[in-house]
Design a protein around this motif. Structure first.
Motif, PDB file in Angstrom:
ATOM      1  N   ARG A 142      41.216  51.866  28.745  1.00  0.00           N
ATOM      2  CA  ARG A 142      42.458  51.749  27.960  1.00  0.00           C
ATOM      3  C   ARG A 142      42.180  51.130  26.592  1.00  0.00           C
ATOM      4  NH1 ARG A 142      46.488  53.280  31.180  1.00  0.00           N
ATOM      5  NH2 ARG A 142      46.224  53.035  33.452  1.00  0.00           N
ATOM      6  N   ILE A 175      42.409  58.224  39.131  1.00  0.00           N
ATOM      7  CA  ILE A 175      41.448  57.494  39.950  1.00  0.00           C
ATOM      8  C   ILE A 175      40.160  58.291  40.127  1.00  0.00           C
ATOM      9  CG2 ILE A 175      42.407  58.400  42.100  1.00  0.00           C
ATOM     10  CD1 ILE A 175      40.995  54.854  41.583  1.00  0.00           C
ATOM     11  N   ALA A 188      41.883  56.654  32.479  1.00  0.00           N
ATOM     12  CA  ALA A 188      42.312  55.458  33.209  1.00  0.00           C
ATOM     13  C   ALA A 188      43.440  55.759  34.178  1.00  0.00           C
ATOM     14  CB  ALA A 188      42.742  54.373  32.216  1.00  0.00           C
ATOM     15  N   ASN A 189      44.261  56.765  33.887  1.00  0.00           N
ATOM     16  CA  ASN A 189      45.382  57.106  34.767  1.00  0.00           C
ATOM     17  C   ASN A 189      44.968  57.950  35.961  1.00  0.00           C
ATOM     18  OD1 ASN A 189      47.191  55.736  33.109  1.00  0.00           O
ATOM     19  ND2 ASN A 189      47.562  57.548  31.823  1.00  0.00           N
ATOM     20  N   GLU A 192      43.384  45.336  40.631  1.00  0.00           N
ATOM     21  CA  GLU A 192      43.806  44.050  40.093  1.00  0.00           C
ATOM     22  C   GLU A 192      44.184  43.068  41.198  1.00  0.00           C
ATOM     23  OE1 GLU A 192      44.252  41.321  37.171  1.00  0.00           O
ATOM     24  OE2 GLU A 192      43.617  43.414  36.879  1.00  0.00           O
ATOM     25  N   ASP A 216      36.100  45.277  34.349  1.00  0.00           N
ATOM     26  CA  ASP A 216      37.198  46.111  34.845  1.00  0.00           C
ATOM     27  C   ASP A 216      37.181  47.420  34.063  1.00  0.00           C
ATOM     28  OD1 ASP A 216      39.508  47.309  35.704  1.00  0.00           O
ATOM     29  OD2 ASP A 216      40.746  45.502  35.549  1.00  0.00           O
ATOM     30  N   ASP A 259      39.129  49.925  34.194  1.00  0.00           N
ATOM     31  CA  ASP A 259      40.451  50.330  33.718  1.00  0.00           C
ATOM     32  C   ASP A 259      40.744  49.733  32.337  1.00  0.00           C
ATOM     33  OD1 ASP A 259      43.139  51.616  34.726  1.00  0.00           O
ATOM     34  OD2 ASP A 259      43.686  49.720  33.794  1.00  0.00           O
ATOM     35  N   LYS A 260      40.418  48.459  32.145  1.00  0.00           N
ATOM     36  CA  LYS A 260      40.643  47.815  30.845  1.00  0.00           C
ATOM     37  C   LYS A 260      39.734  48.411  29.779  1.00  0.00           C
ATOM     38  CE  LYS A 260      42.234  43.397  32.717  1.00  0.00           C
ATOM     39  NZ  LYS A 260      41.972  41.930  32.796  1.00  0.00           N
ATOM     40  N   ASP A 274      43.310  56.698  27.914  1.00  0.00           N
ATOM     41  CA  ASP A 274      44.306  56.482  28.959  1.00  0.00           C
ATOM     42  C   ASP A 274      44.334  57.617  29.967  1.00  0.00           C
ATOM     43  OD1 ASP A 274      44.895  54.234  27.597  1.00  0.00           O
ATOM     44  OD2 ASP A 274      46.853  54.863  26.852  1.00  0.00           O
ATOM     45  N   LYS A 323      38.111  58.061  36.898  1.00  0.00           N
ATOM     46  CA  LYS A 323      37.538  56.713  36.805  1.00  0.00           C
ATOM     47  C   LYS A 323      36.327  56.566  37.732  1.00  0.00           C
ATOM     48  CE  LYS A 323      41.111  54.006  37.477  1.00  0.00           C
ATOM     49  NZ  LYS A 323      41.875  52.741  37.572  1.00  0.00           N
TER      50      LYS A 323
END
Length: 449
Positions: free
Chosen positions: A105, A116, A113-114, A79, A99, A101-102, A110, A119
């Motif tokens: 989520r 790395i 997303a939590n 971000e 993004d 991450d968005k 989640d 992801k």
């Protein structure tokens, strides 16, 4: 079973060796070299699927790697790195919506997303998928062509893909010529690249020895015969092109994470050139050869800096003599191992004679002023790679491995120069007049003649 256990043991030893290397002091340079070997190894074996197994000359691999690099960068950019002053040419829509991450989520994932690492798995898969989609778009029309025409078209597409991010219409998604910086470097570590490299090797080796792999090789040898045997040429060509583009995108994403930045100069045509050198050195069609060639190219480029240091002139003459004598010895060894006659040809003798002459001149005029003056040549690493490639093309055109693959049989299997028991029985049968009267009659006829 034995081969599986040996392979697992080798992988375990490699993991142990990497762990000890990461704990050792002063090993950062070697770890960086290994990381690059793993990343470029993925790109090389994926290119080898097209140029080696399928027999099609593709020159646009750098474009697919660039797609993977940009997709990974956009999806994984933190971000704080998306601030307008860091991505001034990126549109607000791309800054806010591209993004990962968005996305995760918003989908209720989640737990991914939590992490790395998880992801990055998703981002690299999407990067490969984006490259594969472009591979289908590029491959479907262009694979109708053959030979040099196909090579030119793939090169053109690769350059279009590389230059497209700089276009004003696309800069809103790519940040234009400024590129994207601040990419997390988690996937660019030696562990990430090592396990990704192992997975790609496993997948492509299984593919090579499957019915699809045999179809690819049939197309390479004779398209008409392959089609007559029921092989769908268009389907298999596009399939191979798509798989190759997918793993090129993964390699591009890993390389972007390794550099923690990406722009259009990161993946220029020289990337494809060095990959072509690697697979040509190792052997077109051989996964083992592609990895071996990649290791040679990477190590020469990283550790070949000493070649460009200032040296007395006689060191250059001595190096030339060593290269020529090594080429002579290598060619003699190859011809002897393959039982070719004569063992030493005239062109090989020329190299050997030039090497001896250079060595003689170096020793005889060692203390002359023109021998002791300091000289420095830049670009010798690239020249050395070119010389190695030339020597390989002269003395072993099929590359170091040819089309062969590493197997445990090469180490633990029977030696080919020693006949097996079955061969001994066959030879005994052929030479026994009681068991083979036709051979005895032929010998009598030859003797009477």
């Amino acid at each position: 079973m034995r081969n599986t256990l040996l392979t697992l043991a080798t992988v375990g030893l490699a993991i142990l060796g990497l762990y000890l290397l990461t704990q050792a002091e002063g090993s950062s340079g070697l770890l960086s070299a290994l990381t690059l070997i793993f990343i470029w190894g993925i790109a090389a074996v994926s290119l080898n699927l097209i140029n080696g197994q399928l027999g099609i000359l593709s020159l646009g691999h750098h474009g697919f790697m660039l797609i993977g690099g940009y997709v990974t960068a956009l999806l994984m950019l933190p971000e704080k790195e998306r601030a307008p002053f860091r991505t001034r040419l990126l549109s607000d829509w791309a800054r806010n919506h591209l993004d990962l991450d968005k996305w995760l989520r918003g989908a209720g994932l989640d737990f991914i997303a939590n992490s790395i690492d998880l992801k990055f798995v998703v981002a690299l898969f999407l990067a490969g998928l984006a490259a594969a989609v472009v591979g289908v778009i590029v491959g479907a029309p262009s694979l109708r062509l053959k030979g040099d025409y196909l090579a030119i078209v793939t090169f053109g597409f690769g350059e279009i893909i590389r230059l497209l991010p700089n276009a004003p219409e696309v800069a809103a998604l790519t940040n234009g010529p400024l590129g994207i910086k601040g990419i997390p470097g988690d996937a660019g570590t030696v562990w990430w690249t090592f396990f990704a490299f192992l997975f790609v090797l496993w997948f492509l080796s299984r593919l090579k020895f499957s019915s699809y792999g045999r179809a690819f090789e049939g197309i390479r040898e004779d398209e008409i015969a392959a089609e007559a045997m029921g092989v769908n040429l268009a389907y298999h060509k596009v399939l191979a092109f798509t798989i190759s583009a997918f793993f090129a995108g993964v390699a591009g994403g890993l390389y972007a994470s390794y550099l923690q930045s990406v722009d259009t100069q990161t993946f220029n045509f020289f990337v494809t050139f060095f990959l072509l050198v690697a697979i040509s050195l190792g052997g077109l069609g051989s996964i083992t050869g592609a990895v071996l060639g990649t290791a040679i190219v990477v190590l020469v480029r990283i550790y070949g800096g000493f070649l460009e240091q200032p040296y007395p002139a006689y060191v250059g003459y001595l190096g030339g003599a060593v290269v020529m004598l090594s080429a002579f010895a290598f060619s003699a060894y190859i011809r002897k191992a393959r039982r070719l006659r004569p063992v030493v040809e005239t062109k090989h003798l020329i190299f050997g004679a030039l090497g001896v002459a250079l060595l003689f001149v170096t020793v005889l005029f060692r203390n002359e002023p023109w021998m002791t003056q300091t000289v420095q040549f830049f670009g010798l690493r690239k020249i050395l790679l070119a010389v190695i490639l030339i020597l390989i093309m002269i003395y072993r055109r099929e590359g170091i491995m040819g089309r062969a693959e590493f197997s445990w049989k090469l180490i633990f299997g029977p030696r080919e120069d020693i006949p097996t028991e079955e061969q001994r029985k066959q030879d005994a049968w052929l030479s026994n007049p009681d068991l083979n009267p036709d051979a005895a009659k032929k010998e009598d006829d030859d003797a009477s003649a």
